[in-house]
Design a protein around this motif. Structure first.
Motif, PDB file in Angstrom:
ATOM      1  N   VAL A 138       0.846  -1.195   0.000  1.00  0.00           N
ATOM      2  CA  VAL A 138       0.000   0.000   0.000  1.00  0.00           C
ATOM      3  C   VAL A 138       0.883   1.247   0.000  1.00  0.00           C
ATOM      4  CG1 VAL A 138      -1.634   1.357   1.390  1.00  0.00           C
ATOM      5  CG2 VAL A 138      -1.933  -1.108   1.186  1.00  0.00           C
ATOM      6  N   VAL A 139       0.423   2.288  -0.688  1.00  0.00           N
ATOM      7  CA  VAL A 139       1.008   3.605  -0.541  1.00  0.00           C
ATOM      8  C   VAL A 139      -0.119   4.588  -0.236  1.00  0.00           C
ATOM      9  CG1 VAL A 139       0.942   4.166  -3.032  1.00  0.00           C
ATOM     10  CG2 VAL A 139       2.574   5.340  -1.528  1.00  0.00           C
ATOM     11  N   ASP A 143      -2.818  13.871  -1.447  1.00  0.00           N
ATOM     12  CA  ASP A 143      -3.450  14.434  -2.643  1.00  0.00           C
ATOM     13  C   ASP A 143      -2.495  14.438  -3.837  1.00  0.00           C
ATOM     14  OD1 ASP A 143      -5.620  14.831  -1.035  1.00  0.00           O
ATOM     15  OD2 ASP A 143      -5.637  17.014  -1.173  1.00  0.00           O
ATOM     16  N   THR A 144      -1.428  13.651  -3.782  1.00  0.00           N
ATOM     17  CA  THR A 144      -0.488  13.589  -4.895  1.00  0.00           C
ATOM     18  C   THR A 144      -1.062  12.796  -6.064  1.00  0.00           C
ATOM     19  OG1 THR A 144       1.461  13.876  -3.488  1.00  0.00           O
ATOM     20  CG2 THR A 144       1.798  12.769  -5.605  1.00  0.00           C
ATOM     21  N   LEU A 145      -1.676  11.646  -5.782  1.00  0.00           N
ATOM     22  CA  LEU A 145      -2.236  10.801  -6.837  1.00  0.00           C
ATOM     23  C   LEU A 145      -3.584  10.273  -6.391  1.00  0.00           C
ATOM     24  CD1 LEU A 145      -1.894   9.327  -9.573  1.00  0.00           C
ATOM     25  CD2 LEU A 145      -0.807   7.456  -8.299  1.00  0.00           C
ATOM     26  N   PHE A 146      -4.577  10.414  -7.279  1.00  0.00           N
ATOM     27  CA  PHE A 146      -5.933   9.945  -7.021  1.00  0.00           C
ATOM     28  C   PHE A 146      -6.313   8.838  -7.999  1.00  0.00           C
ATOM     29  CE2 PHE A 146      -6.443  14.424  -5.472  1.00  0.00           C
ATOM     30  CZ  PHE A 146      -6.721  14.107  -4.150  1.00  0.00           C
ATOM     31  N   ASN A 147      -7.469   8.270  -7.786  1.00  0.00           N
ATOM     32  CA  ASN A 147      -8.097   7.386  -8.760  1.00  0.00           C
ATOM     33  C   ASN A 147      -8.505   8.255  -9.947  1.00  0.00           C
ATOM     34  OD1 ASN A 147      -9.829   5.753 -10.244  1.00  0.00           O
ATOM     35  ND2 ASN A 147     -10.608   4.705  -8.434  1.00  0.00           N
ATOM     36  N   GLY A 148      -7.682   8.265 -10.989  1.00  0.00           N
ATOM     37  CA  GLY A 148      -7.967   9.098 -12.153  1.00  0.00           C
ATOM     38  C   GLY A 148      -6.907  10.122 -12.468  1.00  0.00           C
ATOM     39  N   GLY A 176       3.153  -2.679  -9.639  1.00  0.00           N
ATOM     40  CA  GLY A 176       1.850  -2.349 -10.206  1.00  0.00           C
ATOM     41  C   GLY A 176       0.679  -2.714  -9.329  1.00  0.00           C
ATOM     42  N   GLU A 177       0.851  -3.751  -8.509  1.00  0.00           N
ATOM     43  CA  GLU A 177      -0.257  -4.184  -7.652  1.00  0.00           C
ATOM     44  C   GLU A 177      -0.384  -3.344  -6.388  1.00  0.00           C
ATOM     45  OE1 GLU A 177       3.307  -6.874  -6.666  1.00  0.00           O
ATOM     46  OE2 GLU A 177       2.429  -5.921  -8.445  1.00  0.00           O
ATOM     47  N   THR A 178       0.520  -2.391  -6.187  1.00  0.00           N
ATOM     48  CA  THR A 178       0.457  -1.545  -4.996  1.00  0.00           C
ATOM     49  C   THR A 178      -0.862  -0.778  -4.960  1.00  0.00           C
ATOM     50  OG1 THR A 178       2.862  -1.259  -5.042  1.00  0.00           O
ATOM     51  CG2 THR A 178       1.592   0.315  -3.726  1.00  0.00           C
ATOM     52  N   VAL A 179      -1.578  -0.895  -3.852  1.00  0.00           N
ATOM     53  CA  VAL A 179      -2.832  -0.174  -3.664  1.00  0.00           C
ATOM     54  C   VAL A 179      -2.525   1.270  -3.279  1.00  0.00           C
ATOM     55  CG1 VAL A 179      -4.958  -0.017  -2.302  1.00  0.00           C
ATOM     56  CG2 VAL A 179      -4.078  -2.254  -3.006  1.00  0.00           C
ATOM     57  N   VAL A 180      -3.205   2.205  -3.922  1.00  0.00           N
ATOM     58  CA  VAL A 180      -3.046   3.625  -3.625  1.00  0.00           C
ATOM     59  C   VAL A 180      -4.239   4.068  -2.786  1.00  0.00           C
ATOM     60  CG1 VAL A 180      -2.780   5.947  -4.589  1.00  0.00           C
ATOM     61  CG2 VAL A 180      -1.837   3.964  -5.815  1.00  0.00           C
ATOM     62  N   GLU A 181      -3.983   4.346  -1.509  1.00  0.00           N
ATOM     63  CA  GLU A 181      -5.015   4.846  -0.608  1.00  0.00           C
ATOM     64  C   GLU A 181      -4.921   6.371  -0.613  1.00  0.00           C
ATOM     65  OE1 GLU A 181      -7.094   2.792   0.117  1.00  0.00           O
ATOM     66  OE2 GLU A 181      -6.414   1.011   1.175  1.00  0.00           O
ATOM     67  N   SER A 187      -9.951   4.178  -3.568  1.00  0.00           N
ATOM     68  CA  SER A 187      -8.603   3.673  -3.824  1.00  0.00           C
ATOM     69  C   SER A 187      -8.412   3.328  -5.299  1.00  0.00           C
ATOM     70  CB  SER A 187      -8.355   2.426  -2.979  1.00  0.00           C
ATOM     71  OG  SER A 187      -8.582   2.686  -1.615  1.00  0.00           O
ATOM     72  N   THR A 188      -7.146   3.173  -5.669  1.00  0.00           N
ATOM     73  CA  THR A 188      -6.801   2.697  -6.996  1.00  0.00           C
ATOM     74  C   THR A 188      -5.542   1.850  -6.848  1.00  0.00           C
ATOM     75  OG1 THR A 188      -6.359   3.364  -9.292  1.00  0.00           O
ATOM     76  CG2 THR A 188      -5.510   4.814  -7.555  1.00  0.00           C
ATOM     77  N   THR A 189      -4.870   1.543  -7.936  1.00  0.00           N
ATOM     78  CA  THR A 189      -3.582   0.845  -7.877  1.00  0.00           C
ATOM     79  C   THR A 189      -2.593   1.567  -8.788  1.00  0.00           C
ATOM     80  OG1 THR A 189      -4.037  -0.664  -9.717  1.00  0.00           O
ATOM     81  CG2 THR A 189      -4.707  -1.393  -7.503  1.00  0.00           C
ATOM     82  N   ILE A 190      -1.318   1.333  -8.532  1.00  0.00           N
ATOM     83  CA  ILE A 190      -0.283   1.891  -9.398  1.00  0.00           C
ATOM     84  C   ILE A 190      -0.469   1.373 -10.824  1.00  0.00           C
ATOM     85  CG2 ILE A 190       2.189   1.912  -9.884  1.00  0.00           C
ATOM     86  CD1 ILE A 190       1.360   3.741  -7.545  1.00  0.00           C
ATOM     87  N   GLY A 191      -0.785   0.092 -10.957  1.00  0.00           N
ATOM     88  CA  GLY A 191      -0.970  -0.493 -12.283  1.00  0.00           C
ATOM     89  C   GLY A 191      -2.118   0.104 -13.058  1.00  0.00           C
ATOM     90  N   ALA A 192      -3.173   0.516 -12.345  1.00  0.00           N
ATOM     91  CA  ALA A 192      -4.325   1.127 -13.011  1.00  0.00           C
ATOM     92  C   ALA A 192      -4.026   2.543 -13.476  1.00  0.00           C
ATOM     93  CB  ALA A 192      -5.534   1.130 -12.073  1.00  0.00           C
ATOM     94  N   GLU A 193      -3.154   3.241 -12.777  1.00  0.00           N
ATOM     95  CA  GLU A 193      -2.882   4.643 -13.090  1.00  0.00           C
ATOM     96  C   GLU A 193      -1.717   4.821 -14.058  1.00  0.00           C
ATOM     97  OE1 GLU A 193      -5.044   6.877 -12.155  1.00  0.00           O
ATOM     98  OE2 GLU A 193      -6.102   5.317 -11.026  1.00  0.00           O
ATOM     99  N   ALA A 194      -0.713   3.962 -13.985  1.00  0.00           N
ATOM    100  CA  ALA A 194       0.517   4.156 -14.767  1.00  0.00           C
ATOM    101  C   ALA A 194       0.300   4.322 -16.260  1.00  0.00           C
ATOM    102  CB  ALA A 194       1.489   2.996 -14.502  1.00  0.00           C
ATOM    103  N   PRO A 195      -0.632   3.577 -16.900  1.00  0.00           N
ATOM    104  CA  PRO A 195      -0.783   3.725 -18.351  1.00  0.00           C
ATOM    105  C   PRO A 195      -1.286   5.100 -18.792  1.00  0.00           C
ATOM    106  CG  PRO A 195      -1.745   1.663 -17.587  1.00  0.00           C
ATOM    107  CD  PRO A 195      -1.450   2.472 -16.376  1.00  0.00           C
ATOM    108  N   HIS A 196      -1.750   5.924 -17.864  1.00  0.00           N
ATOM    109  CA  HIS A 196      -2.369   7.203 -18.220  1.00  0.00           C
ATOM    110  C   HIS A 196      -1.430   8.390 -18.061  1.00  0.00           C
ATOM    111  CE1 HIS A 196      -6.185   5.114 -18.513  1.00  0.00           C
ATOM    112  NE2 HIS A 196      -5.948   4.573 -17.332  1.00  0.00           N
ATOM    113  N   LEU A 197      -0.163   8.132 -17.769  1.00  0.00           N
ATOM    114  CA  LEU A 197       0.772   9.235 -17.521  1.00  0.00           C
ATOM    115  C   LEU A 197       0.816  10.221 -18.678  1.00  0.00           C
ATOM    116  CD1 LEU A 197       3.028  10.575 -15.834  1.00  0.00           C
ATOM    117  CD2 LEU A 197       4.649   9.019 -16.961  1.00  0.00           C
ATOM    118  N   GLN A 198       0.940   9.733 -19.911  1.00  0.00           N
ATOM    119  CA  GLN A 198       1.024  10.646 -21.050  1.00  0.00           C
ATOM    120  C   GLN A 198      -0.269  11.429 -21.250  1.00  0.00           C
ATOM    121  OE1 GLN A 198       3.833  11.439 -22.578  1.00  0.00           O
ATOM    122  NE2 GLN A 198       4.819  10.016 -21.152  1.00  0.00           N
TER     123      GLN A 198
END
Length: 205
Positions: A138-139, A143-148, A176-181, A187-198
């Motif tokens: 978990v991380v 307010d640094t990173l949200f679901n979306g 990637g499986e790290t849960v983002v609280e 919540s979300t995960t690193i894996g769910a958010e990473a593809p959207h960086l660009q």
């Protein structure tokens, strides 16, 4: 062991005020916890703590909605408040004379067998931090990173480029499986958010 308390209040900055719901996280064991952010309602947070020892109240950043219950809560549970000193100007908007214990990048804060490593992630605010608990996967992102996507930037003390660098270098490098609280919302995960960086970079906010 992770508990979430949702508290409600207001966030004020740069002349605007908004109604917000905040996630307050209790991390540790049945005997002792670290509190991540002290938002709005010290009584509700203290009630969830119960008779557990509070090792620290860690502020992910010093926007008022994340610290407005910190002084009251610290007095109730007898714990130190911890904050990255780069957020001193924001802190002083709420607490002109209240001291805190400085947080540093790489510092480890433990409670109940859980170790939280401080990741300095400036951008949403100058002193924004995330807290990584590798053994829990978990991380706590504040307010640094949200679901979306990234937290809001463009207000006082904020930089979109800096928050993108922080997310890219400090968060998206986690498994990637790290849960983002998050500090607000679900919540979300690193894996769910990473593809959207660009997409975030192209969006520019």
């Amino acid at each position: 062991m992770i508990d979430r308390v949702v508290t409600s209040g207001t966030f004020s900055l740069d002349g605007g005020t908004w109604e917000v719901d905040n996630n307050v996280w209790l991390v540790g064991s049945e005997r002792e916890v670290v509190i991540v952010d002290a938002a709005h309602d010290a009584a509700a947070i203290a009630e969830r703590v119960g008779d557990r020892e509070v090792r620290a109240i860690v502020c992910t950043h010093a926007h008022n909605d994340h610290i407005d219950a910190a002084a009251d809560l610290a007095a109730r549970v007898g714990a130190p408040i911890m904050l990255h000193p780069a957020d001193q100007p924001l802190w002083e908007m709420v607490y002109p004379d209240l001291p805190y214990t400085p947080l540093g990048d790489g510092q480890v804060i433990g409670a109940g067998g859980v170790e939280l490593s401080v990741l300095y992630t400036p951008g949403h605010s100058p002193g924004a931090v995330c807290l990584h608990a590798p053994e829990l996967g978990v991380v706590f992102s504040g307010d640094t990173l949200f679901n979306g996507g990234p937290g809001a930037t463009g207000r006082s003390f904020s930089s979109f480029e800096t928050i993108i660098d922080s997310i890219r270098e400090r968060l998206l490098t986690l498994p990637g499986e790290t849960v983002v609280e998050t500090g607000h919302g679900e919540s979300t995960t690193i894996g769910a958010e990473a593809p959207h960086l660009q997409e975030w970079i192209a969006r520019g906010h």
